[in-house]
Design a protein around this motif. Structure first.
Motif, PDB file in Angstrom:
ATOM      1  N   GLU A  48       0.835  -1.204   0.000  1.00 46.22           N
ATOM      2  CA  GLU A  48       0.000   0.000   0.000  1.00 46.22           C
ATOM      3  C   GLU A  48       0.870   1.255   0.000  1.00 46.22           C
ATOM      4  O   GLU A  48       0.562   2.233  -0.699  1.00 46.22           O
ATOM      5  CB  GLU A  48      -0.956  -0.006   1.194  1.00 46.22           C
ATOM      6  CG  GLU A  48      -1.829   1.234   1.289  1.00 46.22           C
ATOM      7  CD  GLU A  48      -2.753   1.467   0.100  1.00 46.22           C
ATOM      8  OE1 GLU A  48      -3.160   2.631  -0.097  1.00 46.22           O
ATOM      9  OE2 GLU A  48      -3.071   0.519  -0.658  1.00 46.22           O
ATOM     10  N   SER A  85      -9.124  -3.773   3.544  1.00 46.01           N
ATOM     11  CA  SER A  85      -9.468  -2.379   3.814  1.00 46.01           C
ATOM     12  C   SER A  85      -9.314  -2.045   5.293  1.00 46.01           C
ATOM     13  O   SER A  85      -8.659  -1.073   5.655  1.00 46.01           O
ATOM     14  CB  SER A  85     -10.897  -2.123   3.353  1.00 46.01           C
ATOM     15  OG  SER A  85     -11.295  -0.821   3.704  1.00 46.01           O
ATOM     16  N   SER A  91      -5.826   0.323  -0.906  1.00 47.30           N
ATOM     17  CA  SER A  91      -6.561   1.076  -1.922  1.00 47.30           C
ATOM     18  C   SER A  91      -6.294   0.539  -3.320  1.00 47.30           C
ATOM     19  O   SER A  91      -6.998   0.903  -4.258  1.00 47.30           O
ATOM     20  CB  SER A  91      -6.177   2.559  -1.861  1.00 47.30           C
ATOM     21  OG  SER A  91      -4.817   2.731  -2.233  1.00 47.30           O
TER      22      SER A  91
END
Length: 164
Positions: A48, A85, A91
Motif C-alpha cells: 500500500e 481495507s 486502496s
C-alpha cells in the motif's frame, strides 16, 4: 503492448466485474499473489505504501488472492475486501481469487511464471506474496521472491526504472 503482454489477459476484479488490465498499460504494474492469513501478510502495508508513493507517477499494485498455500486465503470476496481495507487500508485493486500453480493455473500466471527472478527461479509460484513487475508494454521485467520486502531497494529501484 507486446505479443506476450500479461495485461491483455482476462481476469475479474474481486467484486466479480472484469478487471480490464489493459487500462494499466500506461505505467508499471506490480502483480502480487496475496493471502490474508500468512506470515507474510504484513507485506500488504508495504504494498500500500508503494501504491501511495508511486501512484501519481503511474504505478499500480495489483493484488491477486490465492488459497493454494496452506489454505491461507480461505475467505469470500467480501471477507477479503473487508480484511484488506480494515486491516491495511488497501486502496490498490484486487482480482478474483485464482490458482497460481497446477492444472487450474489462471492464464495470468501461465504468462508470469515463465519469467525468472534474479536467482534464476522460474516456473511455479513458491508461496504467497511473490511479486512480478510488468512494464508499460505488458512485458515482465522483474520477479521477486515472496520474502522480498515490497519496499526493499531492489523492488523500489526496479519500479523507479519503469516510471515515467
Amino acid at each position: 503492448m507486446t505479443a506476450n503482454s500479461v495485461l491483455d489477459v482476462e481476469i475479474n476484479s474481486l467484486n466479480g466485474t472484469p478487471a480490464d488490465l489493459p487500462r494499466y498499460s500506461g505505467g508499471p504494474v506490480l502483480i502480487v499473489n496475496v493471502a490474508s492469513k500468512c506470515g507474510l501478510t504484513p507485506q500488504y502495508a508495504g504494498l500500500e505504501r508503494l501504491q501511495q508513493r508511486y501512484a501519481d507517477r503511474g504505478l499500480t499494485v495489483l493484488g491477486v488472492p490465492c488459497n493454494q498455500f496452506a489454505g491461507q486465503e480461505p475467505g469470500s470476496a467480501e471477507e477479503i475486501a473487508e480484511f484488506c481495507s480494515a486491516t491495511y487500508g488497501v486502496s490498490f485493486p484486487l482480482t478474483e481469487k485464482v490458482d497460481v500453480n497446477g492444472d487450474a493455473r489462471h492464464p495470468l500466471y501461465q504468462r508470469l511464471t515463465g519469467f525468472a527472478d534474479a536467482e534464476g527461479h522460474s516456473g511455479d509460484i513458491r508461496w504467497n506474496f511473490e511479486k512480478f513487475l510488468v512494464a508499460r508494454d505488458g512485458g515482465v521485467v522483474a520477479r521477486f521472491a515472496p520474502q522480498t520486502d515490497p519496499e526493499s531497494p531492489e523492488v523500489t529501484a526496479a519500479v523507479e526504472a519503469q516510471l515515467g
